[in-house]
Design an enzyme around this catalytic site. Structure first.
Site, PDB file in Angstrom:
ATOM      1  CE  LYS A 141      49.687  45.228  29.858  1.00  0.00           C
ATOM      2  NZ  LYS A 141      48.330  44.982  30.341  1.00  0.00           N
ATOM      3  CB  ALA A 178      47.080  44.643  45.633  1.00  0.00           C
ATOM      4  CB  ILE A 202      43.818  47.458  36.743  1.00  0.00           C
ATOM      5  CG1 ILE A 202      43.188  46.661  35.590  1.00  0.00           C
ATOM      6  CG2 ILE A 202      43.855  48.948  36.409  1.00  0.00           C
ATOM      7  CD1 ILE A 202      41.729  46.949  35.343  1.00  0.00           C
ATOM      8  CD  GLU A 206      43.417  43.624  47.775  1.00  0.00           C
ATOM      9  OE1 GLU A 206      43.500  44.164  46.658  1.00  0.00           O
ATOM     10  OE2 GLU A 206      42.378  43.089  48.205  1.00  0.00           O
ATOM     11  CB  VAL A 244      40.154  52.576  50.650  1.00  0.00           C
ATOM     12  CG1 VAL A 244      39.836  54.058  50.471  1.00  0.00           C
ATOM     13  CG2 VAL A 244      41.650  52.338  50.671  1.00  0.00           C
ATOM     14  CB  VAL A 251      38.025  48.445  43.810  1.00  0.00           C
ATOM     15  CG1 VAL A 251      38.889  49.201  44.803  1.00  0.00           C
ATOM     16  CG2 VAL A 251      36.938  49.353  43.240  1.00  0.00           C
ATOM     17  N   GLY A 252      38.383  46.750  40.578  1.00  0.00           N
ATOM     18  CA  GLY A 252      37.716  45.762  39.729  1.00  0.00           C
ATOM     19  C   GLY A 252      36.768  46.418  38.732  1.00  0.00           C
ATOM     20  CG  ASP A 263      35.598  42.287  30.239  1.00  0.00           C
ATOM     21  OD1 ASP A 263      36.179  41.209  29.983  1.00  0.00           O
ATOM     22  OD2 ASP A 263      36.200  43.324  30.580  1.00  0.00           O
ATOM     23  CG  HIS A 316      71.488  25.719  26.627  1.00  0.00           C
ATOM     24  ND1 HIS A 316      71.212  26.027  27.943  1.00  0.00           N
ATOM     25  CD2 HIS A 316      72.813  26.006  26.434  1.00  0.00           C
ATOM     26  CE1 HIS A 316      72.324  26.454  28.524  1.00  0.00           C
ATOM     27  NE2 HIS A 316      73.312  26.460  27.638  1.00  0.00           N
TER      28      HIS A 316
HETATM   29  P1  FAD Z   1      35.225  46.080  25.999  1.00  0.00           P
HETATM   30  O1  FAD Z   1      36.639  46.045  25.583  1.00  0.00           O
HETATM   31  O2  FAD Z   1      34.889  46.830  27.255  1.00  0.00           O
HETATM   32  O3  FAD Z   1      34.414  46.676  24.767  1.00  0.00           O
HETATM   33  C1  FAD Z   1      33.041  46.927  24.810  1.00  0.00           C
HETATM   34  C2  FAD Z   1      32.735  48.018  23.803  1.00  0.00           C
HETATM   35  O4  FAD Z   1      31.322  48.134  23.724  1.00  0.00           O
HETATM   36  C3  FAD Z   1      33.238  49.399  24.219  1.00  0.00           C
HETATM   37  O5  FAD Z   1      33.791  50.044  23.112  1.00  0.00           O
HETATM   38  C4  FAD Z   1      31.979  50.129  24.701  1.00  0.00           C
HETATM   39  O6  FAD Z   1      32.054  51.535  24.521  1.00  0.00           O
HETATM   40  C5  FAD Z   1      30.943  49.510  23.771  1.00  0.00           C
HETATM   41  N1  FAD Z   1      29.561  49.539  24.273  1.00  0.00           N
HETATM   42  C6  FAD Z   1      29.094  49.258  25.509  1.00  0.00           C
HETATM   43  N2  FAD Z   1      27.730  49.345  25.540  1.00  0.00           N
HETATM   44  C7  FAD Z   1      27.358  49.700  24.279  1.00  0.00           C
HETATM   45  C8  FAD Z   1      26.098  49.939  23.662  1.00  0.00           C
HETATM   46  N3  FAD Z   1      24.944  49.803  24.337  1.00  0.00           N
HETATM   47  N4  FAD Z   1      26.085  50.304  22.371  1.00  0.00           N
HETATM   48  C9  FAD Z   1      27.235  50.422  21.655  1.00  0.00           C
HETATM   49  N5  FAD Z   1      28.458  50.191  22.187  1.00  0.00           N
HETATM   50  C10 FAD Z   1      28.508  49.823  23.478  1.00  0.00           C
HETATM   51  N6  FAD Z   1      42.964  41.992  29.409  1.00  0.00           N
HETATM   52  C11 FAD Z   1      43.902  41.163  28.916  1.00  0.00           C
HETATM   53  O7  FAD Z   1      43.568  40.087  28.419  1.00  0.00           O
HETATM   54  N7  FAD Z   1      45.237  41.515  28.938  1.00  0.00           N
HETATM   55  C12 FAD Z   1      45.662  42.679  29.461  1.00  0.00           C
HETATM   56  O8  FAD Z   1      46.859  42.964  29.469  1.00  0.00           O
HETATM   57  C13 FAD Z   1      44.687  43.576  29.993  1.00  0.00           C
HETATM   58  N8  FAD Z   1      45.061  44.769  30.503  1.00  0.00           N
HETATM   59  C14 FAD Z   1      44.099  45.635  30.944  1.00  0.00           C
HETATM   60  C15 FAD Z   1      44.508  46.864  31.447  1.00  0.00           C
HETATM   61  C16 FAD Z   1      43.573  47.780  31.900  1.00  0.00           C
HETATM   62  C17 FAD Z   1      44.029  49.109  32.430  1.00  0.00           C
HETATM   63  C18 FAD Z   1      42.179  47.451  31.806  1.00  0.00           C
HETATM   64  C19 FAD Z   1      41.134  48.437  32.241  1.00  0.00           C
HETATM   65  C20 FAD Z   1      41.768  46.230  31.307  1.00  0.00           C
HETATM   66  C21 FAD Z   1      42.727  45.304  30.882  1.00  0.00           C
HETATM   67  N9  FAD Z   1      42.360  44.054  30.386  1.00  0.00           N
HETATM   68  C22 FAD Z   1      43.316  43.189  29.933  1.00  0.00           C
HETATM   69  C23 FAD Z   1      40.941  43.628  30.312  1.00  0.00           C
HETATM   70  C24 FAD Z   1      40.412  43.805  28.897  1.00  0.00           C
HETATM   71  O9  FAD Z   1      40.558  45.144  28.511  1.00  0.00           O
HETATM   72  C25 FAD Z   1      38.960  43.381  28.830  1.00  0.00           C
HETATM   73  O10 FAD Z   1      38.846  42.048  29.298  1.00  0.00           O
HETATM   74  C26 FAD Z   1      38.441  43.436  27.405  1.00  0.00           C
HETATM   75  O11 FAD Z   1      38.564  44.730  26.871  1.00  0.00           O
HETATM   76  C27 FAD Z   1      36.973  42.999  27.345  1.00  0.00           C
HETATM   77  O12 FAD Z   1      36.553  42.996  26.030  1.00  0.00           O
HETATM   78  P2  FAD Z   1      35.031  43.195  25.620  1.00  0.00           P
HETATM   79  O13 FAD Z   1      35.022  43.245  24.132  1.00  0.00           O
HETATM   80  O14 FAD Z   1      34.190  42.234  26.318  1.00  0.00           O
HETATM   81  O15 FAD Z   1      34.606  44.636  26.199  1.00  0.00           O
HETATM   82  P1  AMP Z   2      40.825  43.072  40.394  1.00  0.00           P
HETATM   83  O1  AMP Z   2      39.422  42.553  40.605  1.00  0.00           O
HETATM   84  O2  AMP Z   2      41.839  42.035  39.998  1.00  0.00           O
HETATM   85  O3  AMP Z   2      40.849  44.279  39.492  1.00  0.00           O
HETATM   86  O4  AMP Z   2      41.309  43.587  41.824  1.00  0.00           O
HETATM   87  C1  AMP Z   2      40.651  44.556  42.579  1.00  0.00           C
HETATM   88  C2  AMP Z   2      41.152  44.469  44.007  1.00  0.00           C
HETATM   89  O5  AMP Z   2      40.625  45.565  44.753  1.00  0.00           O
HETATM   90  C3  AMP Z   2      40.714  43.195  44.748  1.00  0.00           C
HETATM   91  O6  AMP Z   2      41.874  42.524  45.200  1.00  0.00           O
HETATM   92  C4  AMP Z   2      39.865  43.702  45.902  1.00  0.00           C
HETATM   93  O7  AMP Z   2      40.037  42.945  47.081  1.00  0.00           O
HETATM   94  C5  AMP Z   2      40.373  45.134  46.095  1.00  0.00           C
HETATM   95  N1  AMP Z   2      39.404  46.037  46.740  1.00  0.00           N
HETATM   96  C6  AMP Z   2      38.082  46.154  46.462  1.00  0.00           C
HETATM   97  N2  AMP Z   2      37.506  47.123  47.231  1.00  0.00           N
HETATM   98  C7  AMP Z   2      38.500  47.638  48.021  1.00  0.00           C
HETATM   99  C8  AMP Z   2      38.563  48.679  49.019  1.00  0.00           C
HETATM  100  N3  AMP Z   2      37.494  49.391  49.366  1.00  0.00           N
HETATM  101  N4  AMP Z   2      39.760  48.941  49.609  1.00  0.00           N
HETATM  102  C9  AMP Z   2      40.867  48.238  49.250  1.00  0.00           C
HETATM  103  N5  AMP Z   2      40.870  47.256  48.322  1.00  0.00           N
HETATM  104  C10 AMP Z   2      39.712  46.954  47.705  1.00  0.00           C
END
Ligand code: FAD
Ligand code: AMP
Length: 475
Positions: free
Chosen positions: A58, A190, A193, A212, A246, A278-279, A320, A452
């Protein structure tokens, strides 16, 4: 240092650290273990979200938005400037300083709440015992607790045969640290991220091609919203190729040759940098000792029930690493709810109304069901929409792209879904979440007084349009 706790949390992301704070607030002796290493080589709390996810993305989206507006949009307001230039290292430094402020803030919160922090990797053994391998290489520590919460988050999915070096082929962390605007950037995927980070570098001047695999753009969003967004991205010059899978990418002479299949044919693009978006997948490597008893789903996530209990008594999992949307706020609420359940309280969380947001321009946000989902489920509905181009505030600010769409039950009028593509959609969606949590109807939204001129008037008008009585458009 104590080794015995009421609750141990593994992972200090937006799921884990709020769980720790809530547990401490409820009087439990709490420890948290985290192994994220920040840019300074030290443990940095806050997980993916604060270090390489939500917040840094952001920060760059805002910097690049201002840059693009000075160069284009502001001119229509009569603002004259010389051509703007971007000092990328300063932009990255600003982003890093925001990350530092927030991650240090989490450390301060841990201390203020009396939570013991272990900088290292935590592994769950049987009987709520946890082994910590410290990041500084010191001796392992053996802890035990009445309850353990697993909050280890997620990591980027890799495409076999496309290795990251985070110089030329990047994951999300690499794409947040590029030190000069590449002439061309390829993005695989697409999704949220890919679109957000692709937008950052396009706004700053890179030629961005998004590949995509799926034929349909933003398949999880409502089709009308996805179409409106796709039109805007195209206008902005984001080249999104749908149905383009891809399979291969190779470094050649410092550039990347990306090969993709589209309509049965093989195509190539050559780019300066490639972002693989790709997720993400659940992070469980090194987390679960053999015999700890925690089971995984066939997707590799930790298996949990509706209340985040794993297959082992007193072991919970949130964020997550478990089912549900991979969004920070979903993990946070799960963490707080689990801390409360451990304390014997009743905690409720409605995963059906977690708001989704994509911070592109225009922003995209929704909650509840899409029109396609309602059709598939055979639920009778009425739909009302309103374009921002007809809202006074949107015209005044120049944010006329997009629309609001409200879906309500055809018989009861209960709100079923609200979908927004437009400026500030991330903030506007909160009204819909509140209305829907309180089982509100489209009529409720239509009767509430909206200030408004505001962008929220478009939500109001879309709710009126469900009953074909919008005021500022022909129904
Ligand atoms: P994480 O944030 O992944 O934290 C897990 C932590 O556990 C990490 O610090 C990791 O190092 C640690 N860990 C893992 N295994 C171990 C272990 N065995 N021992 C000790 N530590 C460990 N979400 C939104 O809601 N809004 C957004 O705008 C948004 N933007 C994003 C942009 C990007 C580029 C990315 C990559 C993600 C974005 N997300 C967004 C998703 C969001 O970041 C995740 O959903 C969120 O961080 C998940 O939180 P979590 O606490 O489950 O895991
Ligand atoms: P998200 O899960 O929202 O982060 O989106 C990841 C996107 O990557 C999804 O829309 C998938 O369909 C796409 N994707 C996954 N694998 C491939 C690939 N090999 N080539 C192109 N797009 C892909």
């Amino acid at each position: 240092m104590s080794t015995s706790f009421d609750v141990i949390i593994i992972g200090a992301g937006p799921a884990g650290y709020p769980a720790a704070i809530r547990a401490a607030q409820l009087g439990m002796k709490t420890a948290i273990i985290d192994n994220f290493v920040g840019k300074d080589g030290k443990n940095s709390l806050g997980g993916t979200c604060l270090n390489v996810g939500c917040i840094p993305s952001k920060a760059l989206l805002d910097s690049s938005k201002y840059f693009e507006h000075i160069g284009g949009h502001y001119k229509s307001h009569g603002i004259q400037t010389s051509e703007p230039t971007i000092d990328v290292p300063t932009m990255i430094e600003r982003k890093d300083s925001i990350v530092k402020k927030l991650t240090s803030g989490v450390a301060i919160l841990m201390k203020a709440n009396g939570i013991t922090v272990f900088a290292g990797t935590g592994e769950l053994d049987a009987d709520c015992k946890v082994t910590v391998t410290p990041l500084d290489g010191s001796e392992q520590q053996h802890l035990n607790a009445d309850h353990v919460i697993l909050a280890s988050g997620s990591v980027p999915i890799q495409i076999p045969g496309i290795p990251y070096d985070n110089e030329t082929i990047l994951d999300n962390a690499g794409a947040l640290d590029v030190n000069a605007v590449p002439e061309s950037l390829g993005v695989i995927g697409a999704g949220v991220i890919g679109l957000e980070l692709g937008s950052v570098w396009r706004r700053l001047g890179a030629e961005v091609t998004v590949l995509e695999a799926l034929p349909e753009f933003l398949a999880t969003a409502d089709t009308d919203i996805a179409r409106a967004a796709q039109r805007e991205f195209k206008k902005q010059g984001l080249d999104i190729k749908m149905g383009a899978r891809v399979n291969k990418a190779e470094l050649q002479g410092g550039r990347v040759v990306v090969e993709y299949e589209q309509s049965g044919e093989t195509h190539q693009i050559v780019v300066d940098k490639l972002l693989v978006a790709v997720g993400r997948r659940a992070q469980t490597a090194g987390l679960l000792a053999e015999g700890c008893g925690v089971t995984l789903t066939d997707r590799g996530q930790i298996e949990v029930d509706d209340e985040c209990r794993t297959s082992v008594k007193n072991v919970w999992a949130i964020g997550d690493v478990v089912r549900g949307p991979m969004l920070a706020h979903k993990g946070t609420e799960e963490g707080i709810a689990v801390a409360e359940r451990i304390a014997g309280k009743k905690a409720h969380l409605n995963l059906d109304l977690v708001p989704w947001v994509i911070y592109t321009e225009p922003e995209i946000a929704w909650t509840g069901k899409t029109e396609q989902e309602l059709k598939d489920a055979g639920i009778p509905y009425r739909s009302g929409s309103f374009p921002f181009a007809a809202a006074g505030r949107a015209l005044a600010s120049g944010d006329t792209a997009g629309l609001v769409k409200v879906l309500a039950h055809a018989e009861t009028d209960r709100l079923l879904g609200v979908h927004i593509c437009g400026a500030n959609a991330s903030e506007l969606i909160a009204e819909a979440v509140v209305a829907m949590e309180f089982h509100g109807s489209a009529e409720d939204l239509a009767r509430i007084v909206h200030a408004h001129p505001t962008m929220s008037e478009a939500v109001h008008e879309a709710a009126l349009a469900v009953d074909k009585r919008a005021i500022h458009r022909v129904n």
